[in-house]
Design a protein around this motif. Sequence first.
Motif, PDB file in Angstrom:
ATOM      1  N   UNK A 178       0.863  -1.166   0.000  1.00 58.85           N
ATOM      2  CA  UNK A 178       0.000   0.000   0.000  1.00 58.85           C
ATOM      3  C   UNK A 178       0.904   1.221   0.000  1.00 58.85           C
ATOM      4  N   UNK A 179       0.943   1.908  -1.135  1.00 61.90           N
ATOM      5  CA  UNK A 179       1.719   3.128  -1.246  1.00 61.90           C
ATOM      6  C   UNK A 179       0.827   4.279  -0.821  1.00 61.90           C
ATOM      7  N   UNK A 180       1.266   5.001   0.196  1.00 62.23           N
ATOM      8  CA  UNK A 180       0.484   6.106   0.738  1.00 62.23           C
ATOM      9  C   UNK A 180       1.242   7.395   0.460  1.00 62.23           C
ATOM     10  N   UNK A 181       0.581   8.359  -0.138  1.00 71.31           N
ATOM     11  CA  UNK A 181       1.211   9.649  -0.382  1.00 71.31           C
ATOM     12  C   UNK A 181       0.271  10.757   0.065  1.00 71.31           C
ATOM     13  N   UNK A 182       0.852  11.944   0.224  1.00 66.76           N
ATOM     14  CA  UNK A 182       0.059  13.095   0.668  1.00 66.76           C
ATOM     15  C   UNK A 182      -0.791  12.724   1.884  1.00 66.76           C
ATOM     16  N   UNK A 183      -0.169  12.095   2.848  1.00 67.69           N
ATOM     17  CA  UNK A 183      -0.907  11.609   4.017  1.00 67.69           C
ATOM     18  C   UNK A 183      -1.386  12.773   4.876  1.00 67.69           C
ATOM     19  N   UNK A 184      -2.460  12.497   5.600  1.00 73.00           N
ATOM     20  CA  UNK A 184      -3.092  13.503   6.450  1.00 73.00           C
ATOM     21  C   UNK A 184      -3.166  12.957   7.878  1.00 73.00           C
ATOM     22  N   UNK A 185      -3.271  13.848   8.870  1.00 71.67           N
ATOM     23  CA  UNK A 185      -3.413  13.354  10.252  1.00 71.67           C
ATOM     24  C   UNK A 185      -4.578  12.380  10.402  1.00 71.67           C
ATOM     25  N   UNK A 186      -5.610  12.545   9.593  1.00 72.39           N
ATOM     26  CA  UNK A 186      -6.774  11.648   9.653  1.00 72.39           C
ATOM     27  C   UNK A 186      -6.435  10.228   9.180  1.00 72.39           C
ATOM     28  N   UNK A 187      -5.286  10.040   8.572  1.00 66.19           N
ATOM     29  CA  UNK A 187      -4.857   8.703   8.144  1.00 66.19           C
ATOM     30  C   UNK A 187      -4.207   7.925   9.284  1.00 66.19           C
ATOM     31  N   UNK A 188      -4.023   8.565  10.426  1.00 65.07           N
ATOM     32  CA  UNK A 188      -3.440   7.881  11.575  1.00 65.07           C
ATOM     33  C   UNK A 188      -4.336   6.733  12.011  1.00 65.07           C
ATOM     34  N   UNK A 189      -3.765   5.533  12.050  1.00 65.26           N
ATOM     35  CA  UNK A 189      -4.540   4.336  12.375  1.00 65.26           C
ATOM     36  C   UNK A 189      -3.605   3.131  12.400  1.00 65.26           C
ATOM     37  N   UNK A 190      -4.134   2.023  12.870  1.00 67.20           N
ATOM     38  CA  UNK A 190      -3.458   0.745  12.678  1.00 67.20           C
ATOM     39  C   UNK A 190      -3.952   0.197  11.338  1.00 67.20           C
ATOM     40  N   UNK A 191      -3.009  -0.167  10.499  1.00 66.86           N
ATOM     41  CA  UNK A 191      -3.337  -0.692   9.171  1.00 66.86           C
ATOM     42  C   UNK A 191      -3.156  -2.208   9.177  1.00 66.86           C
ATOM     43  N   UNK A 192      -4.209  -2.892   8.748  1.00 70.96           N
ATOM     44  CA  UNK A 192      -4.234  -4.352   8.754  1.00 70.96           C
ATOM     45  C   UNK A 192      -4.301  -4.894   7.325  1.00 70.96           C
ATOM     46  N   UNK A 193      -3.619  -5.998   7.129  1.00 70.20           N
ATOM     47  CA  UNK A 193      -3.722  -6.747   5.888  1.00 70.20           C
ATOM     48  C   UNK A 193      -4.721  -7.879   6.123  1.00 70.20           C
ATOM     49  N   UNK A 194      -5.536  -8.183   5.124  1.00 67.77           N
ATOM     50  CA  UNK A 194      -6.543  -9.234   5.266  1.00 67.77           C
ATOM     51  C   UNK A 194      -6.661 -10.017   3.968  1.00 67.77           C
TER      52      UNK A 194
END
Length: 129
Positions: free
Chosen positions: A81-97
């Motif tokens: 998962x390539x994340x760019x232009x991230x925002x504070x609202x993107x703060x989280x635990x990211x899970x793969x499923x």
Amino acid sequence: EVQLVESGGGVVQAGGSLRLSCTASGYTFDDYHIGWFRQAPGKQREGVSCYSVEDNSTYLSDFAMGRFTISVDHSKNTVYLEMSDVEPEDTAIYYCAADLPPLKTIGDACESVANFGSWGQGTQVTVSS
């Protein structure tokens, strides 16, 4: 036994970029849908982006559109998962499923955690303002 191991999380400044990785084992990689979900404090887990093994299509949630990209390396049994232009609202635990394809589109599948039975331990992403 299906195993999903995420990596790549960390602290990043708003506007920056990050790449998450998830390496799968214990099953035939090309038999299962695979995707990314996230859970912020006090919020429900939500779908971010998913990949369909049936037609190689991808789904991106509205909040990820234009900023995040999902990709798969079949030779490494890994989804990114390539994340760019991230925002504070993107703060989280990211899970793969991952799970066997349900009888629905990848977009519909990605909108519910109930469609995925195997989960990684998660990787924390913190975006500072």
